[in-house]
Design an enzyme around this catalytic site. Structure first.
Site, PDB file in Angstrom:
ATOM      1  N   TRP A 102       0.832  -1.213   0.000  1.00 26.98           N
ATOM      2  CA  TRP A 102       0.000   0.000   0.000  1.00 26.98           C
ATOM      3  C   TRP A 102       0.861   1.257   0.000  1.00 26.98           C
ATOM      4  O   TRP A 102       0.525   2.242  -0.661  1.00 26.98           O
ATOM      5  CB  TRP A 102      -0.985  -0.009   1.165  1.00 26.98           C
ATOM      6  CG  TRP A 102      -2.085  -1.029   0.978  1.00 26.98           C
ATOM      7  CD1 TRP A 102      -2.347  -2.098   1.781  1.00 26.98           C
ATOM      8  CD2 TRP A 102      -3.056  -1.087  -0.097  1.00 26.98           C
ATOM      9  NE1 TRP A 102      -3.410  -2.815   1.272  1.00 26.98           N
ATOM     10  CE2 TRP A 102      -3.864  -2.221   0.138  1.00 26.98           C
ATOM     11  CE3 TRP A 102      -3.303  -0.291  -1.214  1.00 26.98           C
ATOM     12  CZ2 TRP A 102      -4.911  -2.584  -0.721  1.00 26.98           C
ATOM     13  CZ3 TRP A 102      -4.348  -0.648  -2.072  1.00 26.98           C
ATOM     14  CH2 TRP A 102      -5.141  -1.784  -1.815  1.00 26.98           C
ATOM     15  N   ASP A 172      -1.828   6.740   6.306  1.00 23.45           N
ATOM     16  CA  ASP A 172      -2.849   5.815   5.819  1.00 23.45           C
ATOM     17  C   ASP A 172      -3.125   4.865   6.980  1.00 23.45           C
ATOM     18  O   ASP A 172      -2.303   4.025   7.316  1.00 23.45           O
ATOM     19  CB  ASP A 172      -2.323   5.053   4.598  1.00 23.45           C
ATOM     20  CG  ASP A 172      -3.313   4.009   4.086  1.00 23.45           C
ATOM     21  OD1 ASP A 172      -4.384   3.831   4.708  1.00 23.45           O
ATOM     22  OD2 ASP A 172      -3.009   3.373   3.055  1.00 23.45           O
ATOM     23  N   LYS A 196     -12.606  -1.686   6.734  1.00 15.46           N
ATOM     24  CA  LYS A 196     -11.913  -2.577   7.659  1.00 15.46           C
ATOM     25  C   LYS A 196     -12.413  -2.403   9.097  1.00 15.46           C
ATOM     26  O   LYS A 196     -12.902  -3.342   9.687  1.00 15.46           O
ATOM     27  CB  LYS A 196     -10.408  -2.374   7.577  1.00 15.46           C
ATOM     28  CG  LYS A 196      -9.834  -3.059   6.337  1.00 15.46           C
ATOM     29  CD  LYS A 196      -9.059  -2.176   5.430  1.00 15.46           C
ATOM     30  CE  LYS A 196      -8.785  -2.868   4.102  1.00 15.46           C
ATOM     31  NZ  LYS A 196      -7.945  -2.065   3.232  1.00 15.46           N
TER      32      LYS A 196
END
Ligand SMILES: *Cc1c(COP(=O)(O)O)cnc(C)c1O
Length: 360
Positions: A102, A172, A196
């Protein structure tokens, strides 16, 4: 059919009481005669929902008053571009910590707009640890420093948040927001895709320090400008209204449990149960260095791809699903987000022990 224990990395489990409340309110939200999905986003009903969601998140994370909370779309992936588009101003350089897939995607987007400097990386060790980040590594001319606090695929997490001094820290936090207490004031921006730990996919939460809003150039489209959404209270256009409603219910649910302190306690206990089982095992091993382990995503591997496959197949029969590791790591990965009950982790570790007995 019974509900299963879903160990997916995302979208992931939602708390059952939240799903049940949504079900109860599905066809007639609080006497409105409509479902939340049918309510005008300009209605009083929805105003109460979006303001309640914001307050719920502020209370949980103790977000200081000089931060805005934005409810956006486009996922964390859109933030990979929005961050440089909005924060660069007259600067040209940005600092990134490369801790996994990511992070790399975030860097790739930033490269469209800025000179990306990788100040620390664990790529040479297949991202199995979190590299140290110290103040002297940071370019004082950088517009910001970007980190991925929890690396969903690799199963690593920052134990301490780096001090970046006057250079804003952007995080993030998609896969560990709300999993533990954090000090929001250490960050310039925190962003997270909702699917999530917050709620359904389609909602992206951005927590941004006010002085970082308003620096986008004229060429930045309105929808990609934080100022647009900040000025409009996240109602510039139709927001993902049902996802915001679900997020509000999740925030209330966590508050009811005892807030992030209690959530963190439960998460640490669940993770410890799993790591202790892996450590004690002669069959499974953890690819992650001990000091860098995530309490949300726990990868573990067996000695062979055949054994991995057998494990996954038998686990599924026991209602333990989506345990396949990411293709870049292999093996298994148990994502044990907030909504995974302790009983789910207990069922997993007892199955792991049983499986080991049969396969040694
Ligand atoms: C899931 C995830 C993403 C991608 O999120 P989208 O909302 O699908 O764009 C980005 N970063 C991290 C750390 C993630 O876990």
């Amino acid at each position: 059919m019974e509900r299963i224990y879903n160990f997916s990395a995302g979208p992931s489990m939602l708390p059952l009481p939240v799903l049940e409340q949504a079900q109860k309110e599905m066809t007639n939200y609080k006497g409105s005669g409509m479902s939340v999905m049918e309510l005008s986003h300009r209605s009083g009903w929805f105003k109460e929902i979006i303001e309640g969601a914001e307050q719920g998140l502020r209370d949980l994370m103790q977000i200081p008053d000089n931060y805005k909370v934005l409810f956006l779309q486009g996922g964390a992936s859109q933030q990979f571009a929005m961050v440089p588009m909005n924060l660069l101003g007259s600067k040209k350089k940005v600092d990134y910590v490369n801790t996994g897939s990511w992070s790399k995607k975030a860097m790739k987007e930033a490269e469209r707009f800025a000179d990306v400097n990788v100040i620390a990386s664990s790529e040479e060790e297949n991202f199995t640890y979190i590299p140290e980040v110290t103040k002297d590594m940071i370019d004082p001319e950088a517009a910001y420093v970007h980190i991925t606090t929890n690396n969903t695929i690799e199963g690593t997490a920052f134990g301490t948040i780096p001090d970046t001094g006057d250079v804003p820290l952007v995080a993030d936090m998609s896969s560990n927001i709300l999993s533990e207490e954090i000090d929001v004031s250490k960050f310039g921006i925190i962003y997270a895709g909702a699917q999530k730990n917050i709620g359904p996919a389609g909602l992206t939460v951005v927590i941004i320090r006010e002085d970082l809003i308003g620096h986008a150039g004229e060429d930045v489209p309105a929808m990609l400008n934080y100022k647009t959404h900040s000025d409009a209270g996240s109602l510039y256009n139709t927001p993902p209204s049902f996802a915001i409603y679900m997020a509000k219910l999740v925030f209330e649910y966590i508050q009811g449990l005892g807030g992030l302190k209690e959530m963190e306690k439960q998460n640490r206990e669940k993770a410890a149960l799993l790591y202790e089982t892996v450590e004690a095992s002669d069959l499974f091993t953890s690819p992650v260095r001990e000091d860098s382990r995530s309490i949300m995503n726990v990868p573990f591997v067996s000695p062979s791809a055949e054994t991995d496959a057998a494990f996954l197949e038998e686990a599924k029969k026991k209602g333990l699903e989506t345990l396949k590791g990411h293709r870049s790591v292999g093996g298994m990965r148990a994502s044990i987000y907030n909504a995974m009950p302790r009983e789910g982790v207990e069922a997993l570790v007892s199955f792991m022990k049983e499986f080991e007995q049969e396969h040694k």
